[in-house]
Design an enzyme around this catalytic site. Structure first.
Site, PDB file in Angstrom:
ATOM      1  N   HIS A   8      -7.130   0.184  -3.020  1.00  0.00           N
ATOM      2  CA  HIS A   8      -8.368   0.906  -3.296  1.00  0.00           C
ATOM      3  C   HIS A   8      -9.488   0.257  -2.488  1.00  0.00           C
ATOM      4  O   HIS A   8      -9.226  -0.624  -1.640  1.00  0.00           O
ATOM      5  CB  HIS A   8      -8.676   0.901  -4.801  1.00  0.00           C
ATOM      6  CG  HIS A   8      -8.578  -0.464  -5.435  1.00  0.00           C
ATOM      7  ND1 HIS A   8      -9.444  -1.492  -5.137  1.00  0.00           N
ATOM      8  CD2 HIS A   8      -7.700  -0.960  -6.348  1.00  0.00           C
ATOM      9  CE1 HIS A   8      -9.128  -2.555  -5.839  1.00  0.00           C
ATOM     10  NE2 HIS A   8      -8.059  -2.271  -6.573  1.00  0.00           N
TER      11      HIS A   8
ATOM     12  N   GLY B 243     -11.656  -1.859  -3.248  1.00  0.00           N
ATOM     13  CA  GLY B 243     -11.740  -3.312  -3.426  1.00  0.00           C
ATOM     14  C   GLY B 243     -10.874  -4.031  -2.409  1.00  0.00           C
ATOM     15  O   GLY B 243     -11.307  -4.985  -1.752  1.00  0.00           O
ATOM     16  N   HIS B 244      -9.636  -3.556  -2.255  1.00  0.00           N
ATOM     17  CA  HIS B 244      -8.754  -4.115  -1.225  1.00  0.00           C
ATOM     18  C   HIS B 244      -9.338  -3.888   0.167  1.00  0.00           C
ATOM     19  O   HIS B 244      -9.279  -4.764   1.041  1.00  0.00           O
ATOM     20  CB  HIS B 244      -7.373  -3.462  -1.287  1.00  0.00           C
ATOM     21  CG  HIS B 244      -6.619  -3.731  -2.542  1.00  0.00           C
ATOM     22  ND1 HIS B 244      -6.422  -2.778  -3.511  1.00  0.00           N
ATOM     23  CD2 HIS B 244      -5.994  -4.849  -3.007  1.00  0.00           C
ATOM     24  CE1 HIS B 244      -5.709  -3.279  -4.496  1.00  0.00           C
ATOM     25  NE2 HIS B 244      -5.443  -4.538  -4.225  1.00  0.00           N
TER      26      HIS B 244
END
EC number: 6.3.2.1
Length: 281
Positions: free
Chosen positions: A33, A35-36
């Site tokens: 997502h 965040g990654h």
């Protein structure tokens, strides 16, 4: 972009890279997502070459049902990585590649960092994390490796792992990325209903108010206030709320202006376990 599935293929790619350049590593379990994506973007900006690993590590799941339910979205993951940079090496091994003889967890001594919070509720979890992270670091030998602060306890333990195992790598912690309602981004969020996912801003809002209260109230009063908020909210079940020293992760009883503290929380919503944390000072 190169996608490799075996250690032999990975090492072949790494051997073609000039040893003098900076190599970044972003270890993931997939279901990527934004965040990654933020970790990968930071790694790309700070290194000449980057490896992203996608591996659902069985030894860090103390709940077998969680392992079975963990989402697998490899095609979407590769598309997300490719959109950031087509120069990234993506390592997607089978379990037998990283655990060639048997799926076995190493035992570490993390100076107590693993005994509180997540360690208390997820038996042997951090030994599993240490086992796979050490294996990846020793295999890939990156200059820097990137981890999100949503799993702040994990970040501290990986920093300790590198110290005790004397692995020559810089561990980079990256800020939490949140959904528009404030929920910390996590692959687990996909298992929430739309209604509860929106309501889950309650978790971060509670953390922010706890931070404000921490400035004027005692540690005990803040903790009691948080417990009451969750007792009054039927959608979320509080597993723990803890305030600790940032470095040792030791729960504190009284505030200390000479050290930094952080608040940690674990919550269940629709049987999905969510964690979050916030710096207090």
């Amino acid at each position: 972009m190169v996608v490799v599935k075996t250690k032999k293929e990975l090492l072949s790619e790494l051997n073609n890279i000039d040893s003098s350049i900076a190599l970044g590593l972003v270890p993931t379990m997939g279901a990527l997502h934004q965040g990654h994506a933020s970790l990968i973007k930071k790694a790309v900006s700070e290194n000449q070459k980057v490896v992203v690993s996608i591996f659902v590590n069985p030894t860090q799941f103390n709940n077998k049902e969680d392992l079975v339910k963990y989402p697998k979205t490899l095609d979407a993951d590769i598309n997300l990585i490719s959109a950031i940079s087509k120069e990234i090496i993506v390592f997607v091994p089978e379990v037998s590649e990283l655990y060639p003889k048997q799926v076995k967890t190493k035992i570490y001594h993390f100076d107590g960092l693993d005994k509180v919070m997540e360690g208390e509720f997820r038996d042997n979890h951090f030994n599993g994390v240490g086992t796979i992270v050490e294996a990846l670091l020793n295999l890939i030998k990156p200059t820097r490796a990137y981890f999100g602060e949503k799993d702040y306890q994990q970040l501290r333990i990986i920093q300790k792992l590198v110290e005790i195992q004397q692995i020559p790598v810089e561990i980079i912690g990256c800020e939490i990325v949140r959904e528009k309602h404030g929920l910390a981004m996590s692959s687990r969020n996909e298992r929430l209903s739309k209604k509860i996912r929106q309501k889950a801003e309650f978790i971060y809002e509670t953390l922010k108010t706890a931070k404000q209260k921490f400035g004027t109230e005692s540690v005990l009063d803040v903790k009691e206030w948080v417990v009451k908020q969750f007792n009054d909210n039927i959608d979320f079940q509080l597993e723990y709320f803890e305030i600790t020293d940032v470095n040792t992760l030791t729960p504190i009883i009284k505030k200390n202006t000479n050290t930094k503290q952080r608040a940690f929380i674990a919550v269940y919503a629709e049987e999905v376990r969510l964690i979050d944390n916030i710096a207090l000072n």
